[in-house]
Design an enzyme around this catalytic site. Structure first.
Site, short mmCIF file in Angstrom:
data_model
loop_
_atom_site.label_atom_id
_atom_site.label_comp_id
_atom_site.label_asym_id
_atom_site.label_seq_id
_atom_site.Cartn_x
_atom_site.Cartn_y
_atom_site.Cartn_z
N ARG A 68 -2.64 -18.08 -9.93
CA ARG A 68 -2.95 -19.06 -8.89
C ARG A 68 -3.83 -18.53 -7.77
NH1 ARG A 68 1.28 -20.30 -11.47
NH2 ARG A 68 1.63 -18.09 -11.22
N THR A 69 -3.43 -17.40 -7.19
CA THR A 69 -4.16 -16.93 -6.01
C THR A 69 -5.60 -16.58 -6.40
OG1 THR A 69 -2.07 -16.05 -5.21
CG2 THR A 69 -4.04 -15.33 -4.06
N LYS A 98 -11.92 5.57 -12.92
CA LYS A 98 -12.41 6.97 -12.84
C LYS A 98 -11.79 7.72 -11.67
CE LYS A 98 -16.91 5.52 -14.63
NZ LYS A 98 -18.31 5.29 -14.25
N ARG A 119 -6.06 -8.07 -3.57
CA ARG A 119 -4.62 -7.95 -3.86
C ARG A 119 -4.41 -6.53 -4.36
NH1 ARG A 119 -0.82 -12.00 -7.22
NH2 ARG A 119 -0.96 -13.03 -5.22
N HIS A 147 1.51 -11.94 2.25
CA HIS A 147 0.61 -12.73 1.40
C HIS A 147 0.25 -13.96 2.24
CE1 HIS A 147 -1.10 -14.78 -1.92
NE2 HIS A 147 -0.07 -14.84 -2.76
#
Ligand code: NCD
Length: 319
Positions: A68-69, A98, A119, A147
């Site tokens: 969703r986000t 890396k 995120r 959030h």
């Protein structure tokens, strides 16, 4: 777009600010986002195109899974005429594999974009990213901390369905220790008068001390007794979340619980049941059609309108 000198509070001015935590917002700032989101909603429902973000590129990089986000931020930029650079799973597909540091990766994206949506699994990572670059950072979840765009859509949903953000009894059901969605809802709703909070959880998953205030009550129970506990509290909002196994050491299954139609039978018709999703097994699918369940009908759609509004405000395209 270069960001303004990091003035932590929004204080009526979104342009160029990082969005790291809901603590930056006053009720007036929330209201500003909500009124712009309502305009976005009208635009989306009318299938109108927009050039509000034209000429702008937004980097979207998610070190943790998301449906969703990620999709709603991506959709929000594109619906407003902007474009995106998207990294999902950067641990496998980018130079992070890396061994590149978060700060260096942010500096790279800064060279190619006007804002970054991030995120990341670590608490404080969004702030670290913000300190590393001169373009706005949108925190789309920093581990078990915050959030903020989820909180905004949650409050917008409550206002839309219940018509108020004060005089509410809110029950958080699940894992208040790790669940960032509860942390955000609690912090934001604490800014409105006469709200009472009940963290209903198994022992060991109580809200961390640093997030608490006097209006927060622990209701530590054997989750088999959840129905009875909810009947006793009679909350206006049942805010449910999955047990986030990625943050739990040992067997997360022992904490599982279920809300089903039987649970709802004994509760008022005026309450709402929220869930940010994904749902695992904590709400049975037959609850989805109950008018009190707002997760599919309201929350996921509101996420788009809220993120459109937030992007346009921070990128300085609406005053
Ligand atoms: C939530 C999150 O990532 O914090 N999901 C979401 O953004 N809709 C909740 C979760 O992960 O369970």
């Amino acid at each position: 777009m270069p960001k303004v000198d990091s003035n932590y509070r929004i204080n009526g001015s979104f342009k160029g600010k990082d969005i790291i935590s809901v603590d930056q917002f006053s009720p007036k700032d929330f209201q500003k986002v909500f009124s712009e989101a309502s305009k976005m909603k009208k635009q989306v429902l009318a299938h109108k195109s927009s050039t509000l973000l034209s000429g702008l590129v937004v980097g979207i990089i998610f070190y943790e899974p998301s449906t969703r986000t990620f999709s709603s931020f991506s959709s929000a930029v594109k619906r407003l005429g902007g474009i995106t650079i998207e990294h999902q799973n950067p641990l496998q597909t980018s130079s992070v594999a890396k061994g590149e540091t978060l700060e260096d990766t942010m500096k790279v994206l800064e060279a190619y974009s006007d804002a970054i949506v991030l995120r990341h699994p670590e608490v404080g990572s969004a702030k670290r990213a913000a300190d590393a670059v001169d373009i706005p950072i949108f925190n789309a979840g920093d581990g078990p901390n915050q959030h903020p765009s989820q909180t905004l859509l949650d409050l917008y949903t409550i206002l839309e369905v219940l018509g108020r953000l004060n005089n509410l009894k809110i029950a958080f059901v699940g894992d208040p220790l790790h669940y960032r969605v509860f942390h955000g809802q609690f912090a934001a709703l604490s800014g409105y008068s006469n709200n009472q909070f009940y963290g209903i959880s198994p022992k060991g998953l109580e809200m961390p001390k640093e997030y608490r205030n006097k209006d927060y009550n622990d209701v530590t129970i054997d989750m088999k007794n959840l129905d009875k506990t909810l009947q006793e509290i009679q909350p206006d909002i049942i805010s449910v979340g999955r047990i986030p196994k990625e943050y739990i050491q040992g067997d997360a299954k022992k904490y599982s619980f279920t809300i089903n139609v039987g649970t709802l039978k004994k509760l008022s018709s005026k309450i709402i049941i929220m869930h940010p999703l994904p749902r695992i097994d904590e709400i049975t699918t037959d609850v989805d059609n109950d008018p009190r369940a707002v997760y599919f009908k309201h929350q996921i759609r509101n996420g788009l309108y809220i993120r459109m509004a937030l992007l346009a405000l921070v990128l300085g395209r609406i005053p």
